[in-house]
Scaffold this motif. Structure first.
Motif, PDB file in Angstrom:
ATOM      1  N   CYS A 126      40.997  49.875  31.022  1.00  0.00           N
ATOM      2  CA  CYS A 126      42.363  50.397  31.061  1.00  0.00           C
ATOM      3  C   CYS A 126      42.784  50.771  29.644  1.00  0.00           C
ATOM      4  N   ILE A 162      43.393  54.121  34.097  1.00  0.00           N
ATOM      5  CA  ILE A 162      42.050  53.586  34.343  1.00  0.00           C
ATOM      6  C   ILE A 162      40.984  54.622  33.999  1.00  0.00           C
ATOM      7  N   HIS A 163      39.951  54.162  33.309  1.00  0.00           N
ATOM      8  CA  HIS A 163      38.796  55.001  32.988  1.00  0.00           C
ATOM      9  C   HIS A 163      37.516  54.251  33.338  1.00  0.00           C
ATOM     10  N   VAL A 164      36.438  54.998  33.545  1.00  0.00           N
ATOM     11  CA  VAL A 164      35.117  54.409  33.761  1.00  0.00           C
ATOM     12  C   VAL A 164      34.212  54.904  32.637  1.00  0.00           C
ATOM     13  N   SER A 202      45.162  48.407  40.712  1.00  0.00           N
ATOM     14  CA  SER A 202      44.872  49.526  41.614  1.00  0.00           C
ATOM     15  C   SER A 202      45.227  49.111  43.032  1.00  0.00           C
ATOM     16  N   VAL A 260      35.136  55.802  40.026  1.00  0.00           N
ATOM     17  CA  VAL A 260      36.328  56.525  40.468  1.00  0.00           C
ATOM     18  C   VAL A 260      35.849  57.806  41.108  1.00  0.00           C
ATOM     19  N   ILE A 302      35.616  49.089  43.251  1.00  0.00           N
ATOM     20  CA  ILE A 302      35.080  47.978  42.467  1.00  0.00           C
ATOM     21  C   ILE A 302      33.768  47.561  43.109  1.00  0.00           C
ATOM     22  N   ASN A 342      31.636  50.916  33.485  1.00  0.00           N
ATOM     23  CA  ASN A 342      32.563  49.843  33.138  1.00  0.00           C
ATOM     24  C   ASN A 342      33.997  50.297  33.358  1.00  0.00           C
ATOM     25  N   ILE A 343      34.749  49.536  34.128  1.00  0.00           N
ATOM     26  CA  ILE A 343      36.138  49.886  34.387  1.00  0.00           C
ATOM     27  C   ILE A 343      37.006  49.337  33.253  1.00  0.00           C
ATOM     28  N   LEU A 393      39.609  54.286  43.209  1.00  0.00           N
ATOM     29  CA  LEU A 393      38.743  53.354  42.487  1.00  0.00           C
ATOM     30  C   LEU A 393      37.928  52.527  43.479  1.00  0.00           C
TER      31      LEU A 393
END
Length: 634
Positions: A448, A428-430, A403, A487, A495, A445-446, A493
């Motif tokens: 891919c 990317i998903h959370v 990212s 996100v 972190i 939780n991040i 994004l």
């Protein structure tokens, strides 16, 4: 020029066509039969069937194109008061000769070579000489303890080890040879030989029948006109193994392939970093870390740039103006470093007074990665340097940006605290702990979505089951990054922490990163860390540690009250933040990451293993004393 939105959409619409286009910037000996072969590996293998050589693409092809007199490597060493420069043609001669020496010691395609070197140009030449032969290098941070080095020797089983007599740091010389000898003695896998670079600061005795003098052997090969060809390897063959710390104490060997690695890194230089061939790019890292692999050694040279090897520190060699001096002297257009480096500079020179002594007119951008970039550090750098300051996020496992904010595709608006948006290749998903997608702005939780893009590791060295259990099994169909964050509604994004740094206070999942961001915004704070300390009533309570700027001269009790109030105002009473302890220094790895897990164990009076990569173990005693004085432990 296409925009970020257009580029990301083009990737999403046809990933294989996108990366096939990027692969046209690499010279292949034979083309791929599959851009992505979905039937190989856990999630597919990139450029299956192709053959190539990474050293050829990084060095030889530029010489053949008539750029042999272009600067390839600048070595700047304030600790030895040395500056050296190597053109692409000179680098080719050095690398080819070293490859000839290694071949004479029995190194062939597929063999492993451990590199245990300080920040000298020969470390880069060693990496490229291995690549030239199709050998697999494994760089171990110079000065690592013998036991840690032995563990890596046993896992990689190298045929040869390349090392130096010593490493040099401000105020101390680290003898590498005794550490190397002890590690070989401890290891069950013995190399057939070692190549030792003798340094004038401290030479060493060579072991007869095993050790080869680097300068003498390479010099003799050059004088005799001896070198090697670039050996063709499969695009899916390993280029290197890089060990990253494992929670079990057994390091994890991240494997990087040849083909996908070249394609992604070459693509990143113009598109993410906005760098042109021939310009000077400086990644102020160490070759022992992934940033050093990707952006000291490989990416700049693949792109035909000049890369800078710096043997010094951001402060203390000689002062907080060290970075400014290097950038001025070598016409650096872009600097890539860790936020920790800028916190150290800011601590010693809060007003940036030393900047007035240097001409940084060539500098166009500053990139930060390796640790979460707090807004206060970014704002300070923006104000003092007056160039775009870009945070971006990636991992040892990926080898390049997950990212970011791609300057070459048109800079996106900066959101402080965010490394930006997903780069092409990353979906990317959370997710929550059950694997369900969470709403925008919700902590989770991040991950891919598979398949992962070129350059991302296909496996761990000799540890496929551990690869699956560590990264792939928790969220089937996704790569688990082990980072937690959000996100937002604009796709940016954030972190917030490693997943094991999320603390649970009376049932509330709270981000230590969010609290650190608040503490760092206080004008007297140079750097800080927040960990979860065990609490009988609430499960965990946040514990803050901070270092003040030089000259702040604050009463600790008064400053603690201000910090507690600041967290209450910015996050709320739910954070339950009540304790902030002044310390002299924070414990860090040599790459600048704060060792929060170790601090937490000290706070909980739990047993812990001394971190292999710790910069100065004495800091842990300082932390323990500070917490004991506050009756927080003991």
């Amino acid at each position: 020029m296409p925009t970020y939105e257009e580029t990301y959409a083009a990737w999403a619409a046809d990933p294989q066509a996108f990366w096939a286009g990027a692969a046209e910037d690499i010279d292949w000996f034979t083309p791929a039969t599959h851009v992505l072969n979905p039937d190989k590996g856990v999630y597919g293998r990139w450029f299956d069937g192709a053959t190539c050589n990474t050293c050829y693409n990084a060095i030889d092809r530029h010489v053949e194109a008539g750029h042999g007199d272009r600067l390839a490597v600048i070595y700047d060493s304030p600790v030895t008061e040395t500056v050296a420069r190597y053109t692409y043609a000179e680098a080719q001669t050095q690398i080819s000769a070293l490859a000839h020496v290694l071949r004479g010691m029995g190194v062939e395609k597929g063999d492993r070579v451990v590199i245990y070197m300080p920040m000298v140009p020969q470390a880069v030449f060693a990496m490229l000489a291995c690549a030239r032969l199709g050998a697999v290098h494994s760089v171990v941070f110079g000065g690592f303890a013998a036991k840690e080095l032995a563990t890596r020797i046993d896992d990689a089983a190298p045929k040869v080890i390349i090392s130096a007599s010593c490493g040099i740091e401000p105020g101390r010389v680290i003898a590498y040879k005794p550490l190397l000898d002890e590690a070989i003695e401890m290891s069950t896998s013995k190399p057939t030989g070692c190549v030792i670079l003798q340094r004038e600061t401290q030479t060493c005795d060579l072991t007869e029948g095993r050790d080869v003098d680097y300068a003498a052997a390479v010099g003799a090969a050059i004088d005799a006109g001896q070198g090697t060809e670039c050996v063709p390897v499969a695009a899916t063959d390993p280029l290197y193994i890089l060990y990253t710390s494992g929670t079990t104490g057994q390091p994890k060997g991240v494997v990087r392939d040849n083909g996908g690695h070249m394609v992604a890194l070459k693509w990143s230089m113009p598109n993410i970093y906005d760098i042109k061939p021939g310009e000077v790019f400086w990644a102020a890292s160490d070759v022992g870390w992934v940033v050093g692999h990707s952006y000291i050694c490989y990416a700049p040279l693949l792109h035909g740039c000049t890369t800078l090897v710096y043997e010094g520190k951001p402060v203390g060699t000689p002062d907080a103006g060290a970075f400014w001096r290097v950038m001025q002297d070598h016409d650096v257009v872009s600097l890539f470093t860790a936020p920790t480096a800028f916190r150290a500079i800011k601590k010693e020179d809060p007003k940036g007074a030393l900047l007035a002594d240097y001409d940084l007119s060539k500098l166009r951008s500053l990139f930060l990665a390796g640790e979460r970039s707090d807004p206060a550090t970014i704002e300070w750098a923006q104000d003092k340097l007056n160039v775009p300051v870009i945070d971006h996020w990636w991992q040892t496992e990926t080898g390049w940006t997950i990212s970011g904010n791609p300057l070459g595709l048109g800079m996106l608006p900066v959101k402080l605290g965010s490394p930006g948006k997903p780069m092409p290749g990353y979906d990317i998903h959370v997710l929550d702990d059950a694997g369900k997608e969470v709403a925008p702005g919700t902590l989770g939780n991040i991950v891919c979505k598979l398949p992962l893009p070129p350059s991302v590791f296909p496996t761990l060295w000799n540890a496929e089951e551990r690869f699956l259990s560590s990264y792939m099994n928790d969220f089937p169909g996704y790569y688990a990054t082990s980072d937690a964050g959000i996100v937002d509604e604009d796709g940016y994004l954030f972190i917030m922490a490693r997943t094991d740094d999320i603390i649970n206070v009376a049932g509330h999942r709270l981000s230590t990163g969010a609290m650190e961001e608040v503490l760092a915004s206080h004008p007297d704070i140079a750097e800080c860390a927040v960990v979860g300390k065990a609490d009988d009533l609430k499960g965990q309570m946040p514990l803050g540690l901070y270092v003040t700027n030089d000259g702040a001269g604050r009463d600790a009790a008064e400053l603690e009250k201000e910090l507690v109030q600041l967290v209450r105002a910015k996050i709320g009473a739910v954070a339950a933040f009540k304790t902030a302890v002044a310390v002299k220094r924070l414990p860090k790895t040599r790459s600048g990451k704060v060792l929060r897990g170790t601090v937490q164990k000290i706070a909980d009076a739990a047993e812990f293993k001394m971190p292999a990569a710790i910069d100065d173990p004495a800091i842990l005693d300082e932390i323990s004393e500070a917490l004991t004085a506050r009756k927080l432990i003991g």
